[in-house]
Scaffold this active site. Sequence first.
Site, PDB file in Angstrom:
ATOM      1  N   ASP A 248       0.835  -1.200   0.000  1.00  0.00           N
ATOM      2  CA  ASP A 248       0.000   0.000   0.000  1.00  0.00           C
ATOM      3  C   ASP A 248       0.869   1.249   0.000  1.00  0.00           C
ATOM      4  OD1 ASP A 248      -2.268  -1.508   0.057  1.00  0.00           O
ATOM      5  OD2 ASP A 248      -2.737  -1.154   2.166  1.00  0.00           O
ATOM      6  N   LYS A 270      -3.627   3.166  -2.987  1.00  0.00           N
ATOM      7  CA  LYS A 270      -4.617   4.135  -3.448  1.00  0.00           C
ATOM      8  C   LYS A 270      -4.688   5.266  -2.433  1.00  0.00           C
ATOM      9  CE  LYS A 270      -7.169   0.450  -3.769  1.00  0.00           C
ATOM     10  NZ  LYS A 270      -6.168  -0.528  -4.175  1.00  0.00           N
ATOM     11  N   ALA A 332      -5.605  -0.098  12.735  1.00  0.00           N
ATOM     12  CA  ALA A 332      -5.402   1.255  13.252  1.00  0.00           C
ATOM     13  C   ALA A 332      -6.292   1.551  14.451  1.00  0.00           C
ATOM     14  CB  ALA A 332      -5.649   2.277  12.148  1.00  0.00           C
ATOM     15  N   MET A 383     -10.875   6.666   7.457  1.00  0.00           N
ATOM     16  CA  MET A 383     -10.998   7.454   6.222  1.00  0.00           C
ATOM     17  C   MET A 383     -12.226   8.368   6.249  1.00  0.00           C
ATOM     18  SD  MET A 383     -10.041   4.290   3.649  1.00  0.00           S
ATOM     19  CE  MET A 383     -11.124   3.140   4.541  1.00  0.00           C
TER      20      MET A 383
END
Length: 457
Positions: A248, A270, A332, A383
């Site tokens: 990533d 991404k 996370a 996100m």
Amino acid sequence: MSSYYPIFADLNNRPALVVGGGHVAARKIASLLKAGAQVRVAAQVLCEEVTQWVKEGRISHIADTFQPGQLNDVFLVIGATDNAELNRQIASEANQRQKLVNIVDTQELCSFILPSVIDRAPIQIAISSQGTSPVLIRLLREKLEALIPHHLGEVASLAGKWRDQVKTRLGNITERRRFWESLFASRFNTLVENGQTRLAEEELEQQLNGHTSQPGEVTLVGAGPGDPELLTLKALQAIQQADIVLHDALISDEILELVRRDAIRESVGKRAGAHSVAQEETNQRLVKYAQQGLRVVRLKGGDPFVFGRGAEELEVLKQAQIPFKVIPGITAALGATAYAGIPLTHRDHAQTAMFITGHCRPDGSELEWKTLARGKQTLVIYMGTIKAEEISQNLIDHGRASTTPVAIISHGTRKNQQVHTGTLAQLPELAKLAQAPALIVVGETAGLHSNLKWFGE
């Protein structure tokens, strides 16, 4: 960034000049002789050990004093005198002639430094602090000496003896690497350790004769939230054994440094507003590389099965009949909150924790805001900074108090971690301050950050 380039120099039959003849010079001369150098000494007074080497003809005493012309045809020079002015002259004259120079205990005059060495000839491990902390390096060397078996030198010597035969029999570099990895982890290593060299060579030959090509495979690895020390042992082993790593964009440089040096590394991440690799292309690469017989690691931040699309990639591999396995990582929501001093659950504040993503499929159903807005729970949003205003408004509209504590954690678990705290009503403004990647925490436990914070500033 390191200012020194680590290198092992071949000094065999190369002339080296040592200015000084005391006990410090003797230590330097001993290491030069061990490397096969032709040692020349310029010094008025020689200690007993250096005098003996001169008598034995192992070194040459060329002069009582240093003269610049002595540098003309030597490979390197070591200054080991207690005369500061002379040491500066040696360094200056050497630099003018583009000669490598080391002045003992005077780092600023050195163009090269001598590392501390763990010697398991032909294996050598050199460690250095660039001259900043010799005591720390000595302590580290003592630990490494205890960890590295003495028989590894013999293992390396036998491998060198058979290297050409293995290269002839196994033309593919990947197959050769796998053969050696398998051999070193087998009975061969024990036989060498026990001093049974003949049996060890027979074992090597037997394994070489029976070696077969292994099919490619894919390992889906969770890299955790950023701190390289949060990698699991299995994750570390996987990335160090991989032939190619597809990672990533947000994988930290510290973790990528742990990938085997000769492995191929490809970024397939991404990121919003930046060039990204389509998921379909990533899937195709995984299949293609595995079909080439390579050991492929798909390295994902956090845990591959928590908003990582890991299952989608495995479905493609399953359809293509590619062997695969999964190594979970610390997501996370666990890692970043722990480093921010924010517990996900607390007997007085939160009995449940929920993880959601701020990025949903365009055709996905609306989030259950009434459920998400319930009290006594911690809501962790991946996100979500781009939609912070929408998130804040919906939670408030569905019953969550506007004064509910919130925290936004940027670069969680890394040295540049930042934590912005406030209330749910302030979430949109906090999001503008936060750097990506960021994690939003909503709930009473977020208010414990100020009291329980322990990492970073």
